[in-house]
Motif scaffolding. Structure first.
Motif, PDB file in Angstrom:
ATOM      1  N   PRO A 291     -11.348   5.604  -9.670  1.00  0.00           N
ATOM      2  CA  PRO A 291     -11.023   4.600  -8.643  1.00  0.00           C
ATOM      3  C   PRO A 291     -10.280   3.394  -9.205  1.00  0.00           C
ATOM      4  CG  PRO A 291     -13.387   5.139  -8.625  1.00  0.00           C
ATOM      5  CD  PRO A 291     -12.801   5.783  -9.846  1.00  0.00           C
ATOM      6  N   TRP A 292     -10.253   3.228 -10.526  1.00  0.00           N
ATOM      7  CA  TRP A 292      -9.699   2.028 -11.147  1.00  0.00           C
ATOM      8  C   TRP A 292      -8.344   2.261 -11.791  1.00  0.00           C
ATOM      9  CZ3 TRP A 292     -12.371  -1.890  -9.399  1.00  0.00           C
ATOM     10  CH2 TRP A 292     -13.674  -1.625  -8.964  1.00  0.00           C
ATOM     11  N   ASN A 293      -7.799   3.449 -11.610  1.00  0.00           N
ATOM     12  CA  ASN A 293      -6.443   3.712 -12.079  1.00  0.00           C
ATOM     13  C   ASN A 293      -5.477   3.173 -11.018  1.00  0.00           C
ATOM     14  OD1 ASN A 293      -3.961   4.785 -12.652  1.00  0.00           O
ATOM     15  ND2 ASN A 293      -4.739   6.791 -13.252  1.00  0.00           N
ATOM     16  N   ALA A 294      -4.687   2.173 -11.390  1.00  0.00           N
ATOM     17  CA  ALA A 294      -3.856   1.471 -10.400  1.00  0.00           C
ATOM     18  C   ALA A 294      -2.608   2.242  -9.999  1.00  0.00           C
ATOM     19  CB  ALA A 294      -3.448   0.109 -10.949  1.00  0.00           C
ATOM     20  N   SER A 295      -2.287   3.298 -10.716  1.00  0.00           N
ATOM     21  CA  SER A 295      -1.035   4.012 -10.490  1.00  0.00           C
ATOM     22  C   SER A 295      -0.867   4.402  -9.016  1.00  0.00           C
ATOM     23  CB  SER A 295      -1.041   5.261 -11.386  1.00  0.00           C
ATOM     24  OG  SER A 295       0.098   6.009 -11.126  1.00  0.00           O
ATOM     25  N   GLN A 296       0.272   4.042  -8.445  1.00  0.00           N
ATOM     26  CA  GLN A 296       0.661   4.345  -7.044  1.00  0.00           C
ATOM     27  C   GLN A 296      -0.023   3.454  -6.002  1.00  0.00           C
ATOM     28  OE1 GLN A 296       3.036   6.672  -6.034  1.00  0.00           O
ATOM     29  NE2 GLN A 296       3.481   7.073  -8.171  1.00  0.00           N
ATOM     30  N   ARG A 297      -0.978   2.632  -6.418  1.00  0.00           N
ATOM     31  CA  ARG A 297      -1.742   1.863  -5.434  1.00  0.00           C
ATOM     32  C   ARG A 297      -0.876   0.881  -4.641  1.00  0.00           C
ATOM     33  NH1 ARG A 297      -7.188   2.870  -3.745  1.00  0.00           N
ATOM     34  NH2 ARG A 297      -8.024   4.221  -5.336  1.00  0.00           N
ATOM     35  N   THR A 298       0.194   0.376  -5.264  1.00  0.00           N
ATOM     36  CA  THR A 298       1.031  -0.590  -4.529  1.00  0.00           C
ATOM     37  C   THR A 298       2.175   0.114  -3.791  1.00  0.00           C
ATOM     38  OG1 THR A 298       2.643  -1.078  -6.272  1.00  0.00           O
ATOM     39  CG2 THR A 298       0.559  -2.262  -6.384  1.00  0.00           C
ATOM     40  N   LYS A 299       2.191   1.446  -3.832  1.00  0.00           N
ATOM     41  CA  LYS A 299       3.299   2.195  -3.210  1.00  0.00           C
ATOM     42  C   LYS A 299       2.915   2.799  -1.864  1.00  0.00           C
ATOM     43  CE  LYS A 299       5.602   2.094  -7.333  1.00  0.00           C
ATOM     44  NZ  LYS A 299       4.537   1.575  -8.213  1.00  0.00           N
ATOM     45  N   THR A 300       1.667   2.650  -1.465  1.00  0.00           N
ATOM     46  CA  THR A 300       1.232   3.311  -0.236  1.00  0.00           C
ATOM     47  C   THR A 300       1.878   2.664   0.987  1.00  0.00           C
ATOM     48  OG1 THR A 300      -0.694   1.875  -0.070  1.00  0.00           O
ATOM     49  CG2 THR A 300      -0.989   3.956  -1.244  1.00  0.00           C
ATOM     50  N   LYS A 301       2.101   3.470   2.023  1.00  0.00           N
ATOM     51  CA  LYS A 301       2.677   2.964   3.277  1.00  0.00           C
ATOM     52  C   LYS A 301       1.627   3.115   4.384  1.00  0.00           C
ATOM     53  CE  LYS A 301       7.431   2.997   2.221  1.00  0.00           C
ATOM     54  NZ  LYS A 301       7.072   2.692   0.832  1.00  0.00           N
ATOM     55  N   GLU A 302       1.180   1.968   4.892  1.00  0.00           N
ATOM     56  CA  GLU A 302       0.180   2.007   5.942  1.00  0.00           C
ATOM     57  C   GLU A 302       0.847   1.949   7.315  1.00  0.00           C
ATOM     58  OE1 GLU A 302      -0.103  -0.140   3.288  1.00  0.00           O
ATOM     59  OE2 GLU A 302      -1.602   1.063   2.231  1.00  0.00           O
ATOM     60  N   PHE A 303       0.173   2.523   8.295  1.00  0.00           N
ATOM     61  CA  PHE A 303       0.625   2.460   9.684  1.00  0.00           C
ATOM     62  C   PHE A 303       0.571   0.996  10.132  1.00  0.00           C
ATOM     63  CE2 PHE A 303      -0.107   2.705  14.247  1.00  0.00           C
ATOM     64  CZ  PHE A 303       0.761   3.728  14.635  1.00  0.00           C
ATOM     65  N   PRO A 304       1.702   0.425  10.595  1.00  0.00           N
ATOM     66  CA  PRO A 304       1.693  -1.005  10.930  1.00  0.00           C
ATOM     67  C   PRO A 304       0.802  -1.300  12.141  1.00  0.00           C
ATOM     68  CG  PRO A 304       3.863  -0.013  11.339  1.00  0.00           C
ATOM     69  CD  PRO A 304       2.966   1.085  10.871  1.00  0.00           C
ATOM     70  N   SER A 305      -0.066  -2.261  11.990  1.00  0.00           N
ATOM     71  CA  SER A 305      -0.990  -2.615  13.080  1.00  0.00           C
ATOM     72  C   SER A 305      -1.641  -3.949  12.742  1.00  0.00           C
ATOM     73  CB  SER A 305      -2.058  -1.525  13.193  1.00  0.00           C
ATOM     74  OG  SER A 305      -3.330  -2.073  13.402  1.00  0.00           O
ATOM     75  N   PRO A 306      -2.038  -4.726  13.762  1.00  0.00           N
ATOM     76  CA  PRO A 306      -2.691  -6.017  13.475  1.00  0.00           C
ATOM     77  C   PRO A 306      -4.020  -5.853  12.750  1.00  0.00           C
ATOM     78  CG  PRO A 306      -2.092  -5.826  15.802  1.00  0.00           C
ATOM     79  CD  PRO A 306      -1.870  -4.484  15.195  1.00  0.00           C
ATOM     80  N   ALA A 307      -4.546  -4.636  12.671  1.00  0.00           N
ATOM     81  CA  ALA A 307      -5.838  -4.451  11.988  1.00  0.00           C
ATOM     82  C   ALA A 307      -5.652  -4.095  10.525  1.00  0.00           C
ATOM     83  CB  ALA A 307      -6.637  -3.353  12.682  1.00  0.00           C
TER      84      ALA A 307
END
Ligand code: FE2
Length: 410
Positions: free
Chosen positions: A227-243
């Protein structure tokens, strides 16, 4: 749910479920491992010992945090860091924030915005408990304080940030993520949140970066998942929403402004850092429909339930009592909840401040956020209520320290 999302789910599941036998075996092993973990947590609670690791801010400042404590935080995915702010100073901030809200007529404006025809009904539950306030001076002071910066550096460095493509993020510097404040009054029953995780719902199965993050889990090799390997963590694309939070956070968190603990309408956690592996594999078992991920919906928090995730839910515990100036932190894949009812005697107030380190993803959002700050508008991830535009005493550029400016990207 839109058909296009349903078909994304069907396609992702078809690809991820090529080796159904392996996924079935892996899930059964993981189920046993999670039951054992939850039993350990409940035994710790029964023995009256803390099941969420705790440490004093002074240990961070003095570089005196032991490897055992670090290992324990990595295992639990959560930590209480006490004394980040002095109690008396925090109590003053709590008072100041209260005055900022009432003197600027927040309650009256809130009623107007809701379109109600009378002043709040007199029922406690008629009043807001979460405030669309981002730029009060106490919030800004908390975010830009040096002790908070030290705390975040410590937390960010629990991650392994170096990958083949360089650092995934800069663990020593951050961008502020301006969030709201909770002021929950005794007896309130309106604010309960059922167990969930933020930072991604169905995307955790369908998005290419998430698929890489959870590669070993999807391959059935859940023991290799870190869980602590940061690789790819800043590359994810989330569904845009106010939540959904647009920044990558190494930890979600808040700073307590008042004393609060079990039954005070505050936070509960399932402190198992690799619990996400169970959520992921559960949805890939034979008894879940091909277009379903145990109820994961776009633009919503990812819910955990007794129906689908009973072994994990056995590990749900309340945070210990915290005092003004203490902080609570949890990994973005940690299941958390807010107690349905506040049975305590005093307000349970917090300022939400997570750890959002410097990286390209966070820089993009920081630019939008800085503009909102200068104009006193709501932070861009949230409903554009813009309460504070004409509030007296709002923090401005003059209130930012050098660190504060850098954190705002200004
Ligand atoms: Fe949440």
């Amino acid at each position: 749910m839109e058909d296009s999302i349903k078909s994304q789910i069907v396609e992702a599941k078809r690809q991820l479920r090529r080796d159904k036998d392996r996924l079935r075996t892996a899930f059964h092993e993981l189920d046993d491992a999670m039951k054992a973990e939850a039993d350990k947590i409940q035994a710790t609670v029964a023995a009256g010992r803390p099941c969420i690791p705790e440490l004093d801010y002074a240990a961070i400042r003095n570089g005196a945090v032991s490897d055992d404590t670090r290992a324990e935080i990595r295992q639990r995915g959560a930590v209480v860091i006490r004394g980040v702010f002095e109690r008396a100073r925090t109590e003053d901030w709590n008072e100041e924030l209260s005055n900022y809200i009432t003197e600027n007529g927040y309650y009256e404006k809130e009623v107007e915005k809701r379109g109600l025809d009378k002043y709040f009904s007199g029922l406690a539950s008629g009043r807001p408990q979460i405030f669309g306030i981002y730029w009060s001076k106490p919030q800004v002071m908390i975010r830009q304080s040096e002790t908070m910066a030290d705390t975040k550096r410590f937390l960010n460095r629990l991650w392994q940030v170096d990958g083949p493509g360089g650092q995934e993020f800069d663990p020593d510097n951050d961008y502020t993520y301006a969030d709201r404040t909770r002021r929950r009054e005794p007896g309130d029953k309106t604010l309960g949140l059922s167990p969930h995780m933020d930072s991604g719902s169905y995307e955790r199965w369908t998005d290419p970066a998430f698929q890489k993050i959870y590669q070993s889990v999807f391959a059935g090799d859940w023991r290799s998942y870190d869980p602590w390997n940061a690789s790819q963590r800043t590359k994810t694309k989330e569904f845009p929403s106010p939540a959904v939070c647009s920044m990558f956070r190494t930890f979600q968190g808040w700073t307590g402004l008042t004393p609060q603990g079990p039954n005070d309408g505050t936070l509960q956690l399932v402190p198992i850092a690799n619990g996400i592996a169970y959520m992921l594999l559960r949805a890939l078992q034979d008894d879940v429909f091909e277009d379903d991920l145990c109820g994961a919906l776009p633009g919503r928090a990812l819910g955990a339930s007794r129906e689908w995730h009973p072994s994990l839910m056995e590990g749900l515990v309340s945070i210990p009592t915290v005092e003004p100036g203490d902080t609570v932190w949890w990994h973005p894949d940690i299941i958390h909840a807010v107690e349905d009812e506040h049975h305590g005697a005093g307000y349970s107030n917090v300022v939400y401040v997570g750890a959002s380190p410097r990286c390209e993803k966070n820089a993009v959002y920081a630019r939008l956020q800085a503009q909102a700050f200068l104009e006193g508008r709501s932070a861009p991830d949230f409903a554009p209520e813009d309460y504070e535009i004409d509030f007296n005493g709002r923090a401005t550029l003059d209130d930012l320290t050098d660190l504060g400016r850098a954190q705002m990207g200004l």
